[in-house]
Design a protein around this motif. Sequence first.
Motif, mmCIF file in Angstrom:
data_model
loop_
_atom_site.group_PDB
_atom_site.id
_atom_site.type_symbol
_atom_site.label_atom_id
_atom_site.label_comp_id
_atom_site.label_asym_id
_atom_site.label_seq_id
_atom_site.Cartn_x
_atom_site.Cartn_y
_atom_site.Cartn_z
ATOM 1 N N TRP A 155 -7.308 -4.104 1.128
ATOM 2 C CA TRP A 155 -7.662 -2.820 0.518
ATOM 3 C C TRP A 155 -7.826 -2.905 -0.996
ATOM 4 C CZ3 TRP A 155 -4.032 -0.137 -2.673
ATOM 5 C CH2 TRP A 155 -2.760 -0.728 -2.732
ATOM 6 N N GLY B 296 -13.403 5.584 4.096
ATOM 7 C CA GLY B 296 -11.989 5.284 4.224
ATOM 8 C C GLY B 296 -11.155 6.535 4.412
ATOM 9 N N SER B 297 -9.876 6.385 4.191
ATOM 10 C CA SER B 297 -8.946 7.488 4.382
ATOM 11 C C SER B 297 -8.719 8.232 3.070
ATOM 12 C CB SER B 297 -7.613 6.946 4.893
ATOM 13 O OG SER B 297 -6.984 6.185 3.867
ATOM 14 N N ASP B 298 -7.956 9.310 3.150
ATOM 15 C CA ASP B 298 -7.640 10.043 1.929
ATOM 16 C C ASP B 298 -6.705 9.229 1.038
ATOM 17 O OD1 ASP B 298 -8.562 12.408 0.727
ATOM 18 O OD2 ASP B 298 -6.596 13.357 0.952
ATOM 19 N N ALA C 132 -11.424 10.452 3.794
ATOM 20 C CA ALA C 132 -11.517 10.614 2.345
ATOM 21 C C ALA C 132 -12.388 11.808 1.982
ATOM 22 C CB ALA C 132 -12.075 9.344 1.712
ATOM 23 N N ASP D 181 -7.197 6.014 0.599
ATOM 24 C CA ASP D 181 -8.180 5.224 -0.152
ATOM 25 C C ASP D 181 -8.768 6.050 -1.298
ATOM 26 O OD1 ASP D 181 -8.212 2.734 1.380
ATOM 27 O OD2 ASP D 181 -9.060 3.937 2.991
ATOM 28 N N ARG D 182 -9.061 7.311 -1.006
ATOM 29 C CA ARG D 182 -9.585 8.201 -2.042
ATOM 30 C C ARG D 182 -8.600 8.341 -3.190
ATOM 31 N NH1 ARG D 182 -7.370 12.471 -4.225
ATOM 32 N NH2 ARG D 182 -6.655 13.081 -2.136
ATOM 33 N N PHE E 38 -6.252 6.157 -4.134
ATOM 34 C CA PHE E 38 -6.206 4.906 -4.893
ATOM 35 C C PHE E 38 -7.435 4.778 -5.799
ATOM 36 C CE2 PHE E 38 -3.822 3.282 -0.961
ATOM 37 C CZ PHE E 38 -2.594 3.673 -1.487
ATOM 38 N N ARG E 39 -8.598 5.131 -5.269
ATOM 39 C CA ARG E 39 -9.819 5.061 -6.087
ATOM 40 C C ARG E 39 -9.714 5.974 -7.302
ATOM 41 N NH1 ARG E 39 -12.660 4.652 -0.885
ATOM 42 N NH2 ARG E 39 -12.834 6.935 -0.795
ATOM 43 N N GLU F 64 -3.887 -8.455 0.946
ATOM 44 C CA GLU F 64 -4.016 -6.995 0.882
ATOM 45 C C GLU F 64 -5.505 -6.647 0.748
ATOM 46 O OE1 GLU F 64 -1.643 -4.886 1.294
ATOM 47 O OE2 GLU F 64 0.166 -6.126 1.068
ATOM 48 N N GLN G 10 -3.205 8.704 5.384
ATOM 49 C CA GLN G 10 -3.838 7.581 6.076
ATOM 50 C C GLN G 10 -4.786 8.063 7.179
ATOM 51 O OE1 GLN G 10 -3.815 4.719 4.436
ATOM 52 N NE2 GLN G 10 -2.655 3.450 5.844
ATOM 53 N N ARG H 103 0.835 -1.208 0.000
ATOM 54 C CA ARG H 103 0.000 0.000 0.000
ATOM 55 C C ARG H 103 0.868 1.256 0.000
ATOM 56 N NH1 ARG H 103 -5.493 1.282 1.574
ATOM 57 N NH2 ARG H 103 -5.614 3.254 2.703
#
Length: 230
Positions: free
Chosen positions: A222, A58-60, A52, A62-63, A65-66, A220, A48, A19
């Motif tokens: 996530w 989720g976290s920023d 987001a 995660d944002r 990655f999306r 993983e 982390q 990650r």
Amino acid sequence: MGNQIQMHVELLAHTPEARKIAFTAIRTCYSPNEPSDLFEGAEYGRYQQQTASDGQGGSDADRLFRHIVGSGHTSTMEHINFTFALEGVSRVLLAQLTRHRVGFGFSVQSQRYVSDASDKKKGGFNYVMPPKIAELPEAAAYFAELMENLQTAYDKLAELGVPKEDARFVLPNAASTNITMTANLRALLTFYSKRRPGRGAQWEIALLAERLREEVVKAEPWLDAFFEQA
């Protein structure tokens, strides 16, 4: 002779801190900071900890990655690698699997160097029986008898002094093999999008696609959302 065999898929190893590696690769493209600072510094921790900003949970991080996967900038996911043991898969599957070449590496058990004779270590060749055959008793019995006959033919050729590399010509597509396979995350996501169940792929490679996804997500979690989008 060998036996009817079932597929086994196992994740042997994968990129440590995957990650954080993904974050570093992504931010390298957009940040004035050096990759070493991005990996070792405080920026990853801030992403982390922050919620987001896209409202999708989720976290920023995660944002981020999306956003990257959604925008198709998935070259940044090529830095994450997974190595699998694929056991008890047919030569039919091997022919389909090795059409996926970009981002994949394969090491395959050789019929040239590994004997499939009944009196050798393997005890004959193992084979994969398609479910549509297995569910019909008469067809399954006929299929198993055919495998026995092919084993007899291989053994006879070996007895006559025919080398393994030539005796293998009588072995069927059903004959099983073992593979060590390494693929980067981008390649796996592309593979899954084409071969996942429900996309028209043959049952064995569709099953493999699902088993690969399960192994990756177990290691993983996530990444689960990205396979769902594939």
